[in-house]
Design an enzyme around this catalytic site. Structure first.
Site, PDB file in Angstrom:
ATOM      1  N   CYS A   1       0.852  -1.181   0.000  1.00  0.00           N
ATOM      2  CA  CYS A   1       0.000   0.000   0.000  1.00  0.00           C
ATOM      3  C   CYS A   1       0.888   1.231   0.000  1.00  0.00           C
ATOM      4  O   CYS A   1       2.053   1.176   0.383  1.00  0.00           O
ATOM      5  CB  CYS A   1      -0.945   0.009   1.190  1.00  0.00           C
ATOM      6  SG  CYS A   1      -0.121  -0.174   2.761  1.00  0.00           S
TER       7      CYS A   1
ATOM      8  N   GLU B   1      -7.540   8.577   4.886  1.00  0.00           N
ATOM      9  CA  GLU B   1      -7.317   8.276   3.487  1.00  0.00           C
ATOM     10  C   GLU B   1      -8.582   7.903   2.732  1.00  0.00           C
ATOM     11  O   GLU B   1      -9.492   7.303   3.291  1.00  0.00           O
ATOM     12  CB  GLU B   1      -6.312   7.116   3.366  1.00  0.00           C
ATOM     13  CG  GLU B   1      -4.950   7.463   3.913  1.00  0.00           C
ATOM     14  CD  GLU B   1      -3.917   6.384   3.722  1.00  0.00           C
ATOM     15  OE1 GLU B   1      -2.724   6.735   3.701  1.00  0.00           O
ATOM     16  OE2 GLU B   1      -4.282   5.196   3.608  1.00  0.00           O
TER      17      GLU B   1
END
Length: 176
Positions: free
Chosen positions: A66, A113
C-alpha cells in the site's frame, strides 16, 4: 531528495492540493491512497509484515502493499509501481472499491485516506525490499479472518477495516 507529497482530496476523490506526506498525517487531512491485495491460484492472500523501522504500524501484518499515488499517476500505475518497489514483482491489477477511513496512531499521526483497493494474481516468490518489508507469507482468507479476530493488534488498521467491511470485494475468486 524532496519529501514525498500526497494528493489531498475531497470526499469525491477530487484533487484539492498537494502536501508533504508527514504533514498530511500530522494534520489528519484526507488524501488519496491505495491498497493492493495479491492472491495466488489457491486463493491465498500474500501478506506482508511492515518493516520494523516504519514510522507507523511497524512490524504489523497487512495487505500485499500500500502507499500513495503520485500527482498525475493512475491508481493502477501507482499500485504496480509500489508492488515492484516493495515486493519485487509486477502483475496485472484490477480496481475494486474505494472507501474513506480515519485511524489515529499512538505517535500522534493519523491516517485519513480515501483508499483505492486493487486485486491481482501472482504465484511466485516475491523479492522483498527489506527497507519496506520485514517478512511475507501466503495465507488462506479464512485463516486471515480468524487470526484478525483472535489477534487484532498484529494487523494494520486499514487492513482490518478493509477485511471486515469489504471482504467480498477483495476475494479475487468472486471477480472471475
Amino acid at each position: 531528495m524532496e519529501e514525498e507529497k500526497v494528493i489531498l482530496v475531497n470526499e469525491l476523490d477530487e484533487k484539492i492540493g498537494l502536501m508533504p506526506k508527514l504533514e498530511a498525517h500530522e494534520k489528519a487531512l484526507l488524501h488519496r491512497a491505495f491498497s493492493v491485495f495479491i492472491f495466488n491460484d489457491n486463493n491465498e492472500l500474500m501478506l506482508q509484515q511492515r518493516a520494523l523501522h516504519k514510522y507507523h504500524s511497524p512490524g504489523l501484518w497487512t495487505n500485499t502493499c500500500c502507499s500513495h499515488q503520485r500527482d498525475g499517476e493512475s491508481n493502477i500505475d501507482a499500485g504496480k509501481r509500489r508492488l515492484e518497489e516493495e515486493m519485487g514483482f509486477v502483475t496485472d491489477l484490477t480496481e475494486t472499491i474505494s472507501f474513506i477511513y480515519k485511524a489515529p496512531f499512538d505517535n500522534g499521526l493519523t491516517e485519513h485516506e480515501l483508499d483505492h483497493v486493487m486485486v491481482g494474481n501472482y504465484n511466485d516468490v516475491p523479492v522483498i525490499n527489506e527497507d519496506e518489508v520485514a517478512d511475507w507469507k501466503w495465507v488462506p482468507l479464512a485463516d486471515v479472518k480468524a487470526d484478525i479476530e483472535q489477534h487484532p493488534k498484529n494487523y494494520t488498521e486499514w487492513f482490518k477495516i478493509i477485511f471486515e467491511k469489504f471482504y467480498q470485494h477483495i476475494n479475487i475468486k468472486s471477480h472471475e
